[in-house]
Design a protein around this motif. Structure first.
Motif, PDB file in Angstrom:
ATOM      1  N   THR A  96      56.251  51.413  10.532  1.00  0.00           N
ATOM      2  CA  THR A  96      56.375  50.519  11.699  1.00  0.00           C
ATOM      3  C   THR A  96      54.857  49.937  12.039  1.00  0.00           C
ATOM      4  OG1 THR A  96      56.739  52.135  13.323  1.00  0.00           O
ATOM      5  CG2 THR A  96      58.876  51.110  12.483  1.00  0.00           C
ATOM      6  N   ALA A  97      53.999  50.853  12.629  1.00  0.00           N
ATOM      7  CA  ALA A  97      52.880  50.579  13.218  1.00  0.00           C
ATOM      8  C   ALA A  97      51.952  50.000  12.213  1.00  0.00           C
ATOM      9  CB  ALA A  97      52.254  51.653  13.927  1.00  0.00           C
ATOM     10  N   PRO A  98      51.635  50.509  11.122  1.00  0.00           N
ATOM     11  CA  PRO A  98      50.730  49.736   9.771  1.00  0.00           C
ATOM     12  C   PRO A  98      51.357  48.279   9.565  1.00  0.00           C
ATOM     13  CG  PRO A  98      51.230  51.966   9.198  1.00  0.00           C
ATOM     14  CD  PRO A  98      52.252  51.950  10.186  1.00  0.00           C
ATOM     15  N   LEU A  99      52.598  48.353   9.285  1.00  0.00           N
ATOM     16  CA  LEU A  99      53.119  46.746   9.143  1.00  0.00           C
ATOM     17  C   LEU A  99      52.755  46.027  10.045  1.00  0.00           C
ATOM     18  CD1 LEU A  99      54.994  45.449   6.777  1.00  0.00           C
ATOM     19  CD2 LEU A  99      56.863  45.932   8.295  1.00  0.00           C
ATOM     20  N   ARG A 100      52.924  46.474  11.404  1.00  0.00           N
ATOM     21  CA  ARG A 100      52.609  45.507  12.473  1.00  0.00           C
ATOM     22  C   ARG A 100      51.234  45.087  12.595  1.00  0.00           C
ATOM     23  NH1 ARG A 100      50.766  42.882  15.725  1.00  0.00           N
ATOM     24  NH2 ARG A 100      51.798  41.993  17.573  1.00  0.00           N
ATOM     25  N   ARG A 101      50.204  46.205  12.121  1.00  0.00           N
ATOM     26  CA  ARG A 101      48.782  45.512  12.268  1.00  0.00           C
ATOM     27  C   ARG A 101      48.382  44.811  11.162  1.00  0.00           C
ATOM     28  NH1 ARG A 101      48.276  51.509  12.333  1.00  0.00           N
ATOM     29  NH2 ARG A 101      48.262  52.361  14.470  1.00  0.00           N
ATOM     30  N   SER A 102      49.230  44.657  10.131  1.00  0.00           N
ATOM     31  CA  SER A 102      48.927  43.708   9.008  1.00  0.00           C
ATOM     32  C   SER A 102      48.778  42.272   9.350  1.00  0.00           C
ATOM     33  CB  SER A 102      49.913  43.846   7.859  1.00  0.00           C
ATOM     34  OG  SER A 102      51.227  43.287   8.109  1.00  0.00           O
ATOM     35  N   GLY A 103      49.436  41.888  10.391  1.00  0.00           N
ATOM     36  CA  GLY A 103      49.279  40.459  11.055  1.00  0.00           C
ATOM     37  C   GLY A 103      50.439  39.601  10.161  1.00  0.00           C
ATOM     38  N   ALA A 104      51.337  40.050   9.517  1.00  0.00           N
ATOM     39  CA  ALA A 104      51.945  39.307   8.629  1.00  0.00           C
ATOM     40  C   ALA A 104      53.258  38.779   9.207  1.00  0.00           C
ATOM     41  CB  ALA A 104      52.659  39.955   7.225  1.00  0.00           C
ATOM     42  N   TYR A 105      53.921  37.745   8.962  1.00  0.00           N
ATOM     43  CA  TYR A 105      54.931  37.269   9.561  1.00  0.00           C
ATOM     44  C   TYR A 105      56.123  37.934   8.959  1.00  0.00           C
ATOM     45  CZ  TYR A 105      53.003  33.615  12.662  1.00  0.00           C
ATOM     46  OH  TYR A 105      52.441  32.846  13.637  1.00  0.00           O
ATOM     47  N   THR A 106      56.217  38.032   7.608  1.00  0.00           N
ATOM     48  CA  THR A 106      57.333  38.443   6.891  1.00  0.00           C
ATOM     49  C   THR A 106      56.992  39.621   5.815  1.00  0.00           C
ATOM     50  OG1 THR A 106      57.178  36.814   4.945  1.00  0.00           O
ATOM     51  CG2 THR A 106      58.505  36.244   6.977  1.00  0.00           C
ATOM     52  N   ILE A 107      57.906  40.156   5.254  1.00  0.00           N
ATOM     53  CA  ILE A 107      57.570  41.312   4.135  1.00  0.00           C
ATOM     54  C   ILE A 107      56.708  40.791   2.674  1.00  0.00           C
ATOM     55  CG2 ILE A 107      58.379  42.844   2.670  1.00  0.00           C
ATOM     56  CD1 ILE A 107      60.768  43.174   4.272  1.00  0.00           C
ATOM     57  N   SER A 108      57.324  39.166   2.619  1.00  0.00           N
ATOM     58  CA  SER A 108      56.586  38.385   1.534  1.00  0.00           C
ATOM     59  C   SER A 108      54.945  38.274   1.779  1.00  0.00           C
ATOM     60  CB  SER A 108      57.289  37.139   1.188  1.00  0.00           C
ATOM     61  OG  SER A 108      58.584  37.393   0.914  1.00  0.00           O
ATOM     62  N   ASP A 109      54.920  37.871   3.155  1.00  0.00           N
ATOM     63  CA  ASP A 109      53.472  37.678   3.590  1.00  0.00           C
ATOM     64  C   ASP A 109      52.510  39.194   3.416  1.00  0.00           C
ATOM     65  OD1 ASP A 109      53.835  35.048   4.219  1.00  0.00           O
ATOM     66  OD2 ASP A 109      54.502  35.466   6.466  1.00  0.00           O
ATOM     67  N   PHE A 110      53.469  40.076   3.916  1.00  0.00           N
ATOM     68  CA  PHE A 110      52.575  41.330   3.419  1.00  0.00           C
ATOM     69  C   PHE A 110      52.279  41.739   2.102  1.00  0.00           C
ATOM     70  CE2 PHE A 110      53.167  45.927   2.427  1.00  0.00           C
ATOM     71  CZ  PHE A 110      52.150  46.446   3.447  1.00  0.00           C
ATOM     72  N   HIS A 327      65.574  42.203   7.562  1.00  0.00           N
ATOM     73  CA  HIS A 327      65.832  41.538   8.995  1.00  0.00           C
ATOM     74  C   HIS A 327      65.485  42.532   9.943  1.00  0.00           C
ATOM     75  CE1 HIS A 327      69.405  43.645   7.830  1.00  0.00           C
ATOM     76  NE2 HIS A 327      70.031  43.904   9.047  1.00  0.00           N
ATOM     77  N   ILE A 328      65.355  43.916   9.549  1.00  0.00           N
ATOM     78  CA  ILE A 328      64.846  44.894  10.702  1.00  0.00           C
ATOM     79  C   ILE A 328      63.577  45.165  10.785  1.00  0.00           C
ATOM     80  CG2 ILE A 328      65.095  47.599  11.169  1.00  0.00           C
ATOM     81  CD1 ILE A 328      67.733  46.070  11.424  1.00  0.00           C
ATOM     82  N   LEU A 329      62.860  45.149   9.471  1.00  0.00           N
ATOM     83  CA  LEU A 329      61.545  45.078   9.555  1.00  0.00           C
ATOM     84  C   LEU A 329      60.764  43.836  10.279  1.00  0.00           C
ATOM     85  CD1 LEU A 329      60.694  46.148   5.845  1.00  0.00           C
ATOM     86  CD2 LEU A 329      60.554  47.541   7.824  1.00  0.00           C
ATOM     87  N   MET A 330      61.462  42.697  10.003  1.00  0.00           N
ATOM     88  CA  MET A 330      60.842  41.498  10.598  1.00  0.00           C
ATOM     89  C   MET A 330      60.939  41.662  12.232  1.00  0.00           C
ATOM     90  SD  MET A 330      62.193  37.568   9.771  1.00  0.00           S
ATOM     91  CE  MET A 330      61.025  36.249  10.087  1.00  0.00           C
ATOM     92  N   ARG A 331      61.809  42.599  12.827  1.00  0.00           N
ATOM     93  CA  ARG A 331      61.815  42.728  14.086  1.00  0.00           C
ATOM     94  C   ARG A 331      60.634  43.349  14.715  1.00  0.00           C
ATOM     95  NH1 ARG A 331      64.346  40.396  17.815  1.00  0.00           N
ATOM     96  NH2 ARG A 331      66.212  39.730  17.043  1.00  0.00           N
ATOM     97  N   PHE A 332      59.907  44.350  14.030  1.00  0.00           N
ATOM     98  CA  PHE A 332      58.670  44.882  14.334  1.00  0.00           C
ATOM     99  C   PHE A 332      57.613  44.011  14.427  1.00  0.00           C
ATOM    100  CE2 PHE A 332      61.480  48.445  12.920  1.00  0.00           C
ATOM    101  CZ  PHE A 332      61.511  49.280  13.808  1.00  0.00           C
ATOM    102  N   TYR A 333      57.416  42.947  13.544  1.00  0.00           N
ATOM    103  CA  TYR A 333      56.323  41.963  13.898  1.00  0.00           C
ATOM    104  C   TYR A 333      56.590  41.282  15.288  1.00  0.00           C
ATOM    105  CZ  TYR A 333      56.184  42.059   8.849  1.00  0.00           C
ATOM    106  OH  TYR A 333      55.817  42.312   7.547  1.00  0.00           O
ATOM    107  N   THR A 334      57.804  41.334  15.998  1.00  0.00           N
ATOM    108  CA  THR A 334      57.894  40.750  17.171  1.00  0.00           C
ATOM    109  C   THR A 334      57.418  41.716  18.558  1.00  0.00           C
ATOM    110  OG1 THR A 334      60.073  41.802  17.841  1.00  0.00           O
ATOM    111  CG2 THR A 334      59.933  39.449  16.604  1.00  0.00           C
ATOM    112  N   ASP A 335      56.901  42.875  18.312  1.00  0.00           N
ATOM    113  CA  ASP A 335      56.236  43.756  19.033  1.00  0.00           C
ATOM    114  C   ASP A 335      54.883  43.289  19.517  1.00  0.00           C
ATOM    115  OD1 ASP A 335      57.981  46.086  20.035  1.00  0.00           O
ATOM    116  OD2 ASP A 335      58.148  46.176  18.063  1.00  0.00           O
ATOM    117  N   ARG A 336      54.391  43.804  20.577  1.00  0.00           N
ATOM    118  CA  ARG A 336      53.030  43.324  21.126  1.00  0.00           C
ATOM    119  C   ARG A 336      51.855  43.873  20.292  1.00  0.00           C
ATOM    120  NH1 ARG A 336      54.467  43.248  27.656  1.00  0.00           N
ATOM    121  NH2 ARG A 336      56.101  41.213  27.311  1.00  0.00           N
ATOM    122  N   CYS A 337      52.251  45.005  19.848  1.00  0.00           N
ATOM    123  CA  CYS A 337      50.926  45.849  19.305  1.00  0.00           C
ATOM    124  C   CYS A 337      51.702  47.021  18.229  1.00  0.00           C
ATOM    125  CB  CYS A 337      49.800  46.313  20.032  1.00  0.00           C
ATOM    126  SG  CYS A 337      50.831  47.786  21.362  1.00  0.00           S
TER     127      CYS A 337
END
Length: 572
Positions: A96-110, A327-337
């Motif tokens: 969760t936290a590393p994925l959020r830090r990547s700054g990507a919008y989607t898994i494809s972006d990551f 669709h679950i992973l995309m949710r963690f991109y919506t967190d603030r940090c």
């Protein structure tokens, strides 16, 4: 009583749709941007996001399918909710936290950001679409079953309702709208499953509290009329079974005659009506195992196939598949940090565990009060039929309405999240973003499963969702874990692992849905292939990466540092 139940169910459906319309309008209060559509402008709080994620995960499989599978298989199925909740523990620890830090919008972006490869990005996009499509199938199926059981409407009406509502929400407000809807819907679903469960347990106790785990096959507790919706093969246990038949049985037509059924296999024609006497053991649909109470109450108690392998393989697929659900992973991109993402992931298992207490109650009560579902194979209807069976009249109608409201909240909530994930992948991968591209992607996301839902046959919602989780476990999960924690992952290794792991999982799923009938180890592996395919996919990814180590992306060290350093340092 039937008219009252139908009216209550339709009222509940209208209430849910009204609530969705009001809540969804929140996301349309300002001009939508691409960031709003994809990640709600990264402004969702952990508690609200955890509620939305839990709502998204409580799909048709959780609401209808779990109770139905407990009715049919017993304690074996309890590993599925355990794996679902445990998957979020792994998600919190590793992703969760590393994925959020990547700054990507989607898994494809990551994938493209981490590996610098457009080819890998496209392969990931294909995997996201297949996972989403498999996941949408049980939502359509569950909606069709719900309306058919409660109102007698054709199954396509349920599909049409879900498609129309999901399109209205997603096309108008994207992630911002569905976050509001899903956050509230989790609590609606919890109330809708908990209140009737407590009421039904009280009625069961007043009825004498018969033990559903007694050492016997389920039997009709009263004279029962069973209408067969589709042709089904059943197995009769005792040779003294006599049934009144109106319709087709074993190729012959009867018009209300009493027919003795010898022990063995029988074919019931579509639309046939059978009347069973009180105390008659329930014939089982051939695809469901014949289980006495002792077997039903024990783990690994299925009487056919390879139950130990099937249980562990399903558990592995659900556990790892949760880590890769787009669709679950995309949710963690919506967190603030990243810290907020970890808090969100920590709350989700608590909310899921609270919900999953109740479907097992419905499955156990179904052994006593709706055993005919074991004969028709329509086990997903357990939670819908129990209120009227235990409490005929106004009380049962109200409980049915509450259950119906929760069921449609489940279909709509999960479908919205999946459509946003697929639409975001389409728009970012094929058209490089934009609101118009997102809307086209949403239409395509719903079109494919809508054309396949008529061909999925008797598979239950839980089986279909397990299939989607298995594809996720075999494809995106290894990519995420290795991409975040292993510096030497190469584009060639990631692509090979995705193609082999994801391809084999999709092939097994399609063969299981459209092929067969299968038996023996072939059936066991095709139904639950995670234990075979996950090690193959991971091994291919690692071996090919080691063989192509000269092609490790130049920015690998920098990317790994960004994924693991605190965001406060990165901002500086």
């Amino acid at each position: 009583m039937i008219v009252m139940a139908v009216a209550a169910a339709l009222t509940a459906l209208v209430a849910v749709l009204g609530m969705v319309a009001v809540l969804g309008s929140y996301g349309r209060r300002r001009t939508p941007t691409t960031s709003d559509f994809l990640v709600a402008s990264r402004g969702v709080t952990p508690t609200w996001n955890a509620s939305a994620i839990s709502s998204e995960y409580i799909s048709a499989a959780a609401f209808l399918g779990t109770a139905g599978m407990v009715l049919a298989y017993g304690a074996d199925v309890l590993w599925l909710p355990i794996g679902a909740a445990a998957g979020y523990v792994l998600l919190q620890a590793f992703v969760t936290a590393p994925l959020r830090r990547s700054g990507a919008y989607t898994i494809s972006d990551f994938a493209e950001w981490r590996l610098g490869s457009r080819a890998v990005r496209h392969i990931v996009s294909v995997c996201v679409c297949f996972i989403g499509w498999f996941y949408l199938l049980p939502q359509f199926q569950g909606a069709g079953v719900t309306l058919r059981v409660l109102t007698g409407a054709p199954v396509w009406v349920g599909w049409a309702v879900v498609v129309a509502v999901v399109l209205a929400i997603v096309l108008s407000g994207g992630m911002r709208s569905i976050t509001v809807v899903q956050g509230v819907q989790y609590w609606v679903k919890l109330v809708a499953v908990a209140v009737p469960a407590v009421a039904l347990l009280s009625l069961w106790h007043l009825d004498g509290g018969d033990d559903p785990t007694a050492d016997r096959l389920p039997a009709f507790d009263r004279a029962t009329t069973v209408r067969v919706q589709a042709e089904v093969a059943v197995r009769v246990v005792t040779s003294d079974t006599v049934v009144t038949v109106r319709g087709e049985l074993d190729g012959r037509h009867y018009d209300g005659a009493d027919v003795p059924l010898p022990a063995g296999r029988h074919i019931l024609g579509e639309g046939s009506t059978l009347v069973f006497r009180a105390g008659t053991p329930v014939p089982h649909a051939e695809r469901l195992p014949l289980q006495d109470g002792h077997t039903w109450a024990m783990p690994f108690g299925r009487s056919e196939g390879h139950p130990l392998f099937a249980t562990y393989s399903a558990l592995l697929g659900v556990l790892l598949g949760t880590m890769g659900l787009p669709h679950i992973l995309m949710r963690f991109y919506t967190d603030r940090c990243g810290r907020a993402a970890r808090r969100t992931a920590a709350v989700v298992p608590v909310l899921l565990s609270l919900f999953y207490v109740f479907p097992a109650v419905y499955g156990a009560l179904g052994r006593l009060y709706t055993p005919e579902l074991l004969m028709t194979g329509d086990t997903d209807a357990t939670i819908l039929m129990l209120p009227q069976r235990l409490a005929p009249g106004a009380a049962g109608a109200l409980l049915t309405a509450l259950v119906a409201a929760g069921a449609f909240a489940a279909f709509i909530s999960t479908s919205c999240g999946i459509v946003v994930a697929i639409a975001g992948t389409f728009s970012q991968c094929l058209w490089r973003g934009g609101v118009a591209a997102f809307r086209v992607g949403a239409l395509l996301a719903l079109a494919v499963p809508l054309t396949l839902v008529t061909r999925i046959g008797p598979l239950g919602a839980a089986s279909l969702v397990t299939l989607a989780l298995t594809v996720s476990a075999c494809s995106l999960c290894p990519l995420l874990v290795l991409g975040i924690w292993w510096r030497r992952l190469t584009p060639a290794g990631a692509g090979a692992g995705l193609v082999v792991g994801g391809g084999l999982a999709v092939a097994a799923g399609v063969a299981w849905i459209l092929g067969g009938p299968w038996s023996g180890w072939t059936a066991a592996v095709l139904a639950q292939p995670a234990m075979v395919i996950v090690p193959i996919g991971v091994a291919v990814t690692i071996i090919v990466s080691l063989l192509t180590r000269r092609h490790i992306p130049r920015r690998a060290d920098r990317a790994i540092a960004r994924l693991h350093l605190p965001e406060e340092i990165l901002v500086r």
